[in-house]
Scaffold this motif. Structure first.
Motif, short mmCIF file in Angstrom:
data_model
loop_
_atom_site.label_atom_id
_atom_site.label_comp_id
_atom_site.label_asym_id
_atom_site.label_seq_id
_atom_site.Cartn_x
_atom_site.Cartn_y
_atom_site.Cartn_z
N ALA A 28 0.31 6.40 0.36
CA ALA A 28 1.97 6.98 0.79
C ALA A 28 2.76 7.46 -0.28
N GLU A 29 3.58 8.30 0.08
CA GLU A 29 4.51 8.78 -0.88
C GLU A 29 5.75 7.87 -0.69
N MET A 244 -0.37 3.35 12.38
CA MET A 244 -1.16 3.09 11.32
C MET A 244 -0.60 3.34 9.88
N VAL A 245 -1.28 2.72 9.20
CA VAL A 245 -0.85 2.84 7.83
C VAL A 245 -2.08 3.29 6.78
N THR A 246 -1.68 4.18 5.92
CA THR A 246 -2.80 5.04 5.22
C THR A 246 -3.30 3.66 4.06
N PRO A 260 6.33 -9.61 -2.86
CA PRO A 260 7.21 -10.45 -2.35
C PRO A 260 8.65 -9.86 -1.62
N ASP A 261 8.94 -8.82 -1.94
CA ASP A 261 10.12 -8.18 -1.27
C ASP A 261 9.82 -7.30 -0.11
N GLY A 262 8.62 -7.27 0.28
CA GLY A 262 8.11 -6.97 1.92
C GLY A 262 8.13 -5.39 1.63
N ARG A 263 8.22 -4.56 0.72
CA ARG A 263 8.37 -3.16 0.81
C ARG A 263 7.01 -2.49 0.40
N LEU A 281 6.05 1.40 2.16
CA LEU A 281 6.21 1.07 3.34
C LEU A 281 7.59 1.80 3.62
N GLU A 282 7.77 2.35 5.00
CA GLU A 282 9.02 3.09 5.30
C GLU A 282 9.24 2.98 6.60
#
Length: 351
Positions: A28-29, A244-246, A260-263, A281-282
């Motif tokens: 993902a971009e 869904m996640v790529t 650790p930052d969850g991003r 992630l976004e």
């Protein structure tokens, strides 16, 4: 009730070919404005079947991993900046049968799941090993706490172990290629010493699950397969599908962890010198703490210092165009099947 359905092969083929023309990229971009962690390669020649992955919250930039079946009972701490192993934890008093997952618990303990079953449900019980994450990165031998596990509906093959960061409850996800897998919930507190801990079926999943992880703040659960992954909102012990996640193209993708930052999700794969690859992630897929801009840790989940760019280094993405196209078709087929199963299941519940 699970709805049984069929789709004509010609219709599936048409949908796949149409989807291939607009296939998403392998990663993902990142449009969040922040640097995503870099990909890195597991350089240790001992690590040839990495089947579990956990970002350390104690040692920035370090990831814990382990081999699959029939290997020494060793857990490796890998520096994401170099890909080199910086510590080896040897577990004494246990033998690894089919180790498939590792996850961090709320007390700073690491849980290791000897939960695989290559005979698809032949083992009457499986095990979970627990030990404190070492404060110092050095080779050490220690004795873990051992928990014996059974399922309430009979033996299962499983490759995903998740520990909720707030409650400490342990969850397992079974692996069924026919789309009849499930997430299982362990007791509120596991009992060691030979007692059997029964895991109860909690949530059916259509994915052929090979790995899973909770976000550091406990508000998201990610289940991955070889070619698809799904994010869930986690609230009051119940998963709610978000989307869904790529998944990056990998040789045999069997692991995943949140930074650790969850991003960012870090996806791992089996194979010699396999790569760990990031997917930022976004939006709603981000954990709640990351959406608020607070983060849940130092955000050091793999910022490689060796200058490699995100997405580098997995041999599965190499090869001729025809092979890649076949893999893409299979991946899109997996996503399509998951989507159609969910559509029909929802329709069946509303009848």
């Amino acid at each position: 009730m699970r709805l049984t359905w069929t789709v004509p092969c010609s219709a599936v083929a048409s949908l796949l070919l149409a989807a291939l023309a607009v296939a998403p990229p392998a990663a993902a971009e990142n449009t969040s404005g922040e640097d995503a962690p870099a990909a890195f390669t597991l350089e240790d020649p001992r690590i040839v079947e990495s089947s579990g992955l956990q970002a350390s919250h104690r040692h920035p930039g370090v990831y814990w991993t382990h081999n699959d079946s029939d290997y020494p009972p060793e857990i490796y701490a890998v520096d994401s900046g170099t890909g080199e192993t910086v510590a080896t934890v040897t577990l004494q008093g246990v033998e690894f049968r089919d180790v498939e997952g590792i996850h961090l618990g709320p007390e700073g303990d690491l849980y290791v799941g000897d939960i695989g079953d290559n005979f698809d449900g032949a083992w009457p019980h499986v095990w979970i090993y627990r030990f404190a994450e070492p404060a110092e990165l050095a080779d050490v031998t220690l004795t873990p706490t051992v928990y014996t596990v059974q399922y309430d509906d009979g033996p299962r093959d499983a490759e995903a172990l998740m520990v909720h960061p707030d409650t400490g409850r342990v969850y397992l996800a079974s692996k069924k290629r026919d789309g009849s897998g499930a997430v299982y919930s362990g007791p509120e507190e596991l009992t060691p010493g030979g007692a059997v801990n029964v895991f109860a079926r909690l949530y059916d999943t259509d994915l052929w699950v090979t790995g899973g992880a909770f976000s550091p703040d406990g508000t998201r659960l990610l289940l991955r397969g070889y070619f698809a992954a799904e994010m869930f909102r986690w609230e009051d012990g119940i998963p709610e599908p978000l989307g869904m996640v790529t998944v990056p193209m990998q040789r045999q993708g069997e692991s995943v962890t949140f930074t650790p930052d969850g991003r960012t999700l870090m996806f791992g794969s089996e194979g010699e010198r396999s790569a760990v690859q990031p997917v930022p992630l976004e939006g709603e897929l981000l954990p709640e703490s990351a959406q608020d801009g607070n983060g849940d840790g130092p955000g050091a989940g793999g910022d490689g210092a060796d200058g490699r760019e995100s997405g580098e280094g997995d041999g599965a993405a190499e090869g001729d165009e025809g092979t890649l196209r076949l893999v893409l078709l299979f991946a899109l087929g997996t996503v399509l099947v998951v989507a159609l199963r969910r559509l029909f299941r929802k329709h069946d519940r509303n009848r």
